[in-house]
Write a protein that holds these residues in place. Structure first.
Motif, mmCIF file in Angstrom:
data_model
loop_
_atom_site.group_PDB
_atom_site.id
_atom_site.type_symbol
_atom_site.label_atom_id
_atom_site.label_comp_id
_atom_site.label_asym_id
_atom_site.label_seq_id
_atom_site.Cartn_x
_atom_site.Cartn_y
_atom_site.Cartn_z
ATOM 1 N N SER A 196 0.906 -1.233 -0.189
ATOM 2 C CA SER A 196 -0.150 -0.077 0.179
ATOM 3 C C SER A 196 0.678 1.287 0.031
ATOM 4 O O SER A 196 1.952 1.370 0.481
ATOM 5 C CB SER A 196 -0.952 0.184 1.235
ATOM 6 N N CYS A 197 0.190 2.262 -0.583
ATOM 7 C CA CYS A 197 0.925 3.780 -0.547
ATOM 8 C C CYS A 197 0.706 4.218 0.778
ATOM 9 O O CYS A 197 -0.315 4.460 1.042
ATOM 10 C CB CYS A 197 0.470 4.446 -1.558
ATOM 11 N N LEU A 198 1.667 4.716 1.415
ATOM 12 C CA LEU A 198 1.628 5.500 2.756
ATOM 13 C C LEU A 198 0.764 6.757 2.424
ATOM 14 O O LEU A 198 0.245 7.372 3.408
ATOM 15 C CB LEU A 198 2.978 5.825 3.330
ATOM 16 N N ARG A 199 0.781 7.255 1.334
ATOM 17 C CA ARG A 199 0.297 8.713 1.153
ATOM 18 C C ARG A 199 -1.018 8.556 0.585
ATOM 19 O O ARG A 199 -2.046 9.240 1.121
ATOM 20 C CB ARG A 199 1.121 9.674 0.055
ATOM 21 N N CYS A 200 -1.305 7.864 -0.537
ATOM 22 C CA CYS A 200 -2.755 7.701 -0.996
ATOM 23 C C CYS A 200 -3.562 6.722 -0.852
ATOM 24 O O CYS A 200 -4.656 6.553 -1.140
ATOM 25 C CB CYS A 200 -2.810 8.136 -2.672
ATOM 26 N N GLY A 201 -2.848 5.563 -0.195
ATOM 27 C CA GLY A 201 -3.427 4.298 0.145
ATOM 28 C C GLY A 201 -3.830 3.440 -1.049
ATOM 29 O O GLY A 201 -4.290 2.421 -0.613
ATOM 30 N N LYS A 220 8.315 3.813 -4.781
ATOM 31 C CA LYS A 220 7.434 4.599 -4.824
ATOM 32 C C LYS A 220 6.211 4.259 -5.464
ATOM 33 O O LYS A 220 6.225 3.741 -6.554
ATOM 34 C CB LYS A 220 7.985 6.017 -5.558
ATOM 35 N N CYS A 221 4.992 4.957 -4.918
ATOM 36 C CA CYS A 221 3.770 4.854 -5.628
ATOM 37 C C CYS A 221 3.652 5.856 -6.885
ATOM 38 O O CYS A 221 4.601 6.824 -6.935
ATOM 39 C CB CYS A 221 2.546 5.328 -4.698
ATOM 40 N N ARG A 222 2.597 5.783 -7.748
ATOM 41 C CA ARG A 222 2.516 6.801 -8.899
ATOM 42 C C ARG A 222 2.402 8.364 -8.243
ATOM 43 O O ARG A 222 2.957 9.208 -8.818
ATOM 44 C CB ARG A 222 1.328 6.355 -9.729
ATOM 45 N N CYS A 223 2.044 8.409 -7.033
ATOM 46 C CA CYS A 223 1.691 9.653 -6.646
ATOM 47 C C CYS A 223 2.943 10.079 -5.756
ATOM 48 O O CYS A 223 3.160 11.321 -5.405
ATOM 49 C CB CYS A 223 0.480 9.773 -5.454
ATOM 50 N N GLY A 224 4.037 9.335 -5.938
ATOM 51 C CA GLY A 224 5.100 9.766 -5.358
ATOM 52 C C GLY A 224 5.432 9.366 -3.674
ATOM 53 O O GLY A 224 6.481 9.418 -3.056
HETATM 54 ZN ZN LIG Z 1 0.173 6.829 -3.762
#
Ligand SMILES: [Zn+2]
Length: 246
Positions: A126-131, A151-155
């Motif tokens: 899971s992404c820590l920022r956007c989930g 990293k996720c696509r959102c950074g």
């Molecule tokens: Zn993300």
């Protein structure tokens, strides 16, 4: 052990609602080390620190090299006789749910349908920022290319969907409490019942049966206790039930 197997088969058939709770002892026969068992890696402070939120946040280099390596030792393994026996029992409606402390996903691979994973899994991250959730393979690929942290696509940083030291319990823990509360029988397999809060669940079930190599704090409260390997005991249990069906 034969009479204990007979008792277990009888108790299982009498029970209207049986929930199984599994621990590392179910996976050792699939060549997955018992990290929390006696002498296990989790007992060493190093590994507890390695797979913790602190390391994930403050020492990502360490987490995504050595920590990830430790998690990878649990991937690509095959279900063993214990997993297969539990899947068979569920198919015959003799087991209603499997609550597991294991993260290796081998209950699903062996065909169990209703599995509640208390400590997460190695299928997703899971992404820590956007989930956003994505496959665990992506995280591993990125880390092996030297993208640390991955990293996720959102950074945002991608983290494994495993419950680490410092993490809260997942929502499935509430479901596990409900399952335990409605269980006529809880069959504990391959867990020494030492890791809280999962170790609290057996106290909620009406009756207990325990299959574990080592003694557990619940042995005295259990109706049936068998100190042996999970694969051996559960295979014999299935054979016993099949023989009596003929
Ligand atoms: Zn993300």
């Amino acid at each position: 052990m034969t009479s204990a197997i007979g008792d277990l088969a009888h108790t299982l058939r009498q029970s209207r609602y049986t929930v199984v709770l599994t621990g590392a002892g179910v996976s050792t026969e699939s060549d997955i080390p018992d990290f929390r068992g006696s002498g296990g890696l989790w007992k060493k402070l190093d590994s507890m620190k390695l797979l913790s939120l602190d390391t994930l946040y403050y020492e990502p280099e360490l987490f995504y090299t050595e920590g990830l390596e430790l998690l990878n030792t649990m991937r690509g393994k095959q279900p063993n006789a214990a997993h297969k026996a539990l899947a068979w029992l569920e198919q015959r409606s003799l087991v209603q749910a499997v609550i597991t402390q294991n993260i290796d996903g081998l209950h699903y691979e062996s065909g169990s349908k209703r599995v509640l994973e208390m400590h997460g899994n190695l299928r997703t991250c899971s992404c820590l920022r956007c989930g956003a959730k994505t496959s665990f393979d992506l995280l591993v690929d990125a880390a092996s290319r030297g993208e640390i942290p991955p990293k996720c696509r959102c950074g945002g940083t991608l983290r494994p969907d495993v419950v680490f030291f410092g993490d809260p319990m997942p929502p499935s823990f509430q479901e596990a409490i409900q399952e335990a509360q409605q269980a006529d029988l809880m069959l504990v397999v391959g867990s020494s019942l030492q890791v809280a809060p999962v170790s609290y669940l057996p106290s909620l079930a009406r009756q207990l049966a325990i299959v574990n190599l080592e003694p557990t704090p619940y042995d005295r409260a259990a109706r049936i206790v068998i100190h042996d390997k999970a694969g051996i005991v559960l295979s014999k249990l299935v054979e016993h039930i099949k023989a009596n069906l003929l």
